[in-house]
Design a protein around this motif. Structure first.
Motif, PDB file in Angstrom:
ATOM      1  N   GLU A  13       0.751  -1.158  -0.069  1.00 17.03           N
ATOM      2  CA  GLU A  13       0.062   0.007   0.042  1.00 17.03           C
ATOM      3  C   GLU A  13       0.955   1.373  -0.139  1.00 17.03           C
ATOM      4  OE1 GLU A  13       0.338  -1.533   4.263  1.00 17.03           O
ATOM      5  OE2 GLU A  13      -0.052  -2.440   2.251  1.00 17.03           O
ATOM      6  N   THR A  14       1.999   1.146   0.042  1.00 16.18           N
ATOM      7  CA  THR A  14       3.052   2.414  -0.016  1.00 16.18           C
ATOM      8  C   THR A  14       3.351   2.748  -1.383  1.00 16.18           C
ATOM      9  OG1 THR A  14       4.247   1.776   1.873  1.00 16.18           O
ATOM     10  CG2 THR A  14       5.330   3.097   0.657  1.00 16.18           C
ATOM     11  N   PRO A  15       2.716   4.012  -1.955  1.00 10.59           N
ATOM     12  CA  PRO A  15       3.048   4.731  -3.171  1.00 10.59           C
ATOM     13  C   PRO A  15       4.761   4.598  -3.453  1.00 10.59           C
ATOM     14  CG  PRO A  15       1.804   5.899  -2.040  1.00 10.59           C
ATOM     15  CD  PRO A  15       2.249   5.043  -0.988  1.00 10.59           C
ATOM     16  N   MET A  16       5.032   4.128  -4.727  1.00 11.44           N
ATOM     17  CA  MET A  16       6.376   4.046  -5.447  1.00 11.44           C
ATOM     18  C   MET A  16       6.497   4.444  -6.673  1.00 11.44           C
ATOM     19  SD  MET A  16       8.069   0.648  -3.908  1.00 11.44           S
ATOM     20  CE  MET A  16       9.764   1.090  -4.118  1.00 11.44           C
ATOM     21  N   GLU A  17       7.555   5.190  -7.066  1.00  9.31           N
ATOM     22  CA  GLU A  17       7.682   5.690  -8.410  1.00  9.31           C
ATOM     23  C   GLU A  17       8.847   5.450  -8.716  1.00  9.31           C
ATOM     24  OE1 GLU A  17       6.450   9.814  -8.385  1.00  9.31           O
ATOM     25  OE2 GLU A  17       7.907  10.253  -7.310  1.00  9.31           O
ATOM     26  N   ALA A  18       9.259   5.232 -10.305  1.00  5.63           N
ATOM     27  CA  ALA A  18      10.584   5.135 -10.787  1.00  5.63           C
ATOM     28  C   ALA A  18      10.652   6.473 -11.659  1.00  5.63           C
ATOM     29  CB  ALA A  18      10.762   3.731 -11.638  1.00  5.63           C
ATOM     30  N   VAL A  19      11.807   7.225 -11.208  1.00  2.00           N
ATOM     31  CA  VAL A  19      11.930   8.506 -11.552  1.00  2.00           C
ATOM     32  C   VAL A  19      13.191   8.867 -12.655  1.00  2.00           C
ATOM     33  CG1 VAL A  19      11.091   9.553  -9.375  1.00  2.00           C
ATOM     34  CG2 VAL A  19      13.319   9.148  -9.607  1.00  2.00           C
ATOM     35  N   LYS A  20      14.119   7.906 -12.638  1.00  5.10           N
ATOM     36  CA  LYS A  20      15.183   7.963 -13.631  1.00  5.10           C
ATOM     37  C   LYS A  20      15.653   6.525 -13.900  1.00  5.10           C
ATOM     38  CE  LYS A  20      15.854  12.416 -13.742  1.00  5.10           C
ATOM     39  NZ  LYS A  20      15.891  13.214 -14.892  1.00  5.10           N
ATOM     40  N   ILE A  21      16.163   6.589 -15.153  1.00  2.20           N
ATOM     41  CA  ILE A  21      16.836   5.329 -15.760  1.00  2.20           C
ATOM     42  C   ILE A  21      18.145   5.695 -16.550  1.00  2.20           C
ATOM     43  CG2 ILE A  21      15.368   5.408 -18.098  1.00  2.20           C
ATOM     44  CD1 ILE A  21      15.690   2.415 -17.967  1.00  2.20           C
ATOM     45  N   ALA A  22      19.348   4.768 -15.902  1.00  3.07           N
ATOM     46  CA  ALA A  22      20.377   4.941 -16.809  1.00  3.07           C
ATOM     47  C   ALA A  22      21.349   3.572 -17.029  1.00  3.07           C
ATOM     48  CB  ALA A  22      21.446   6.101 -16.114  1.00  3.07           C
ATOM     49  N   GLY A  23      21.313   3.265 -18.159  1.00  2.00           N
ATOM     50  CA  GLY A  23      21.652   1.913 -18.624  1.00  2.00           C
ATOM     51  C   GLY A  23      20.845   0.881 -17.793  1.00  2.00           C
ATOM     52  N   GLN A  24      21.505   0.204 -17.071  1.00  2.00           N
ATOM     53  CA  GLN A  24      20.825  -0.920 -16.283  1.00  2.00           C
ATOM     54  C   GLN A  24      20.047  -0.558 -15.074  1.00  2.00           C
ATOM     55  OE1 GLN A  24      23.276  -4.293 -15.175  1.00  2.00           O
ATOM     56  NE2 GLN A  24      24.723  -2.931 -14.052  1.00  2.00           N
ATOM     57  N   TRP A  25      20.489   0.803 -14.560  1.00  2.00           N
ATOM     58  CA  TRP A  25      19.935   1.073 -13.312  1.00  2.00           C
ATOM     59  C   TRP A  25      18.720   2.015 -13.422  1.00  2.00           C
ATOM     60  CZ3 TRP A  25      22.326  -1.041  -9.143  1.00  2.00           C
ATOM     61  CH2 TRP A  25      23.635  -1.488  -9.440  1.00  2.00           C
TER      62      TRP A  25
END
Length: 342
Positions: A228-240
């Motif tokens: 129930e905790t909100p999460m988000e992916a904000v950046k991508i660089a290569g495999q990270w």
């Protein structure tokens, strides 16, 4: 519509050097054989045009250059010019409208952002020094890649109640966005796009990834982070991939690992080494590299009371951001800064 461009060359900038104490963090080394992380950094103000009453770095091109941000003209905090810093010079562009926000810049120098037009409506835009200023319809832009593809969100009407955000992409040169697939009737946004076309963002309460073929899936949650905790992916660089919000996370797409980041808050950027820029709990800029948090020096020996480390270069040696200063009695001011590390 037109955009006016100006260039300012930096003079001698005052630098402040500190040897901060590194704080240990229990995280694995980013990758075998990677360059040793920095141990010391120096801060300096970035050049701005005469008459500027505030400035900030908010992003950068691939690899950390050019730095992208804004400068404030006159006394109106919402009267902003787009700013690009490169090789000791600043170029500014007068983007028509208010609430001007520069979201991202690609390797070709094309900038994408958002603004409020004369009617009070939000509009997205791109700026190319060769082509000029162009309105992009249908949503809010968050990032673009070197091919000119944009990602972000649009407001989708609902049967009852206000519209809700959904993730979208604009093919290169398109004026209107295309919805990205997602499960059910969730809300979401696309927040960054990698050089290979992989898109990251959020859907519902999950951090989410869309592959080059358009299919998507939620990113795994680290141990101990409830559903129930909100999460988000904000950046991508290569495999990270970097995750923000109340539980900072770093994902390794090669191994599938999801690591909770500790000792650093409000993470803003990640490079292909897996290093992260952000803030310490006491609001100093910080670099997380190979399991160690390096607090960054403050401006004017500590009179700057809040620092944002927004960008990170490919080699982890250059960081762009902003320092805030308390006025006496004037309001808080912001200044664009950069840290050079070794």
């Amino acid at each position: 519509m037109s955009a006016t461009r100006r260039k300012i060359t930096a003079g001698l900038l005052t630098a402040f050097v500190a040897l901060p104490v590194a704080l240990p963090v229990a995280l694995p080394v980013a990758s075998a054989g990677a360059a040793a992380p920095p141990t010391t950094c120096a801060i300096e103000r970035l050049p701005v045009p005469e008459g500027t009453n505030g400035s900030a770095v908010s992003g950068s091109g691939p690899g950390g250059t050019p730095l992208l941000g804004h400068v404030i003209r006159g006394l109106a905090p919402l009267d902003r010019d787009l700013a690009l810093w490169h090789d000791g010079e600043v170029s500014t562009v007068d983007i028509p409208g208010s609430f001007t926000e520069a979201a991202d810049v690609n390797a070709g120098g094309v900038v994408a952002g958002n603004r409020e037009n004369a009617d009070g409506d939000e509009e997205s835009w791109t700026y190319d020094a060769e082509i000029g200023f162009r309105i992009v319809g249908g949503g809010t832009v968050r990032a673009l890649d070197d091919a000119g593809r944009l990602v972000g969100s649009r407001q989708m009407p609902t049967d009852s109640g206000p519209p809700v955000p959904v993730p979208v992409t604009w093919p290169a040169g398109a004026d209107e966005p295309v919805d990205l697939p997602m499960p059910g009737k969730e809300t979401g946004a696309a927040l960054d796009i990698g050089e290979d076309g992989t898109i990251v963002g959020k859907v519902g309460l999950d951090a989410y990834l869309w592959r080059q073929d358009g299919t998507g899936a939620p990113l795994p949650r680290p141990d101990g982070v409830p559903a129930e905790t909100p999460m988000e992916a904000v950046k991508i660089a290569g495999q990270w991939v970097l995750g923000g919000g109340t539980h900072p996370v770093r994902w390794n797409l090669g191994t599938g690992a999801a690591e909770a980041l500790t000792g650093i808050e409000e993470p803003h950027d990640i490079n292909e080494l897996g290093w992260v820029s952000g803030q310490t709990p006491d609001q100093r800029g910080a670099l997380l590299a190979d399991g160690t948090v390096l607090p960054l020096p403050t401006a004017d020996g500590g009179t700057g009371y809040l620092h944002h480390a927004e960008t990170l270069s490919a080699d982890g040696r250059s960081i762009g951001g902003m320092a805030q200063f308390r006025g006496n009695p004037s309001p808080v001011t912001e200044e664009a800064v950069t840290w050079t590390c070794s």
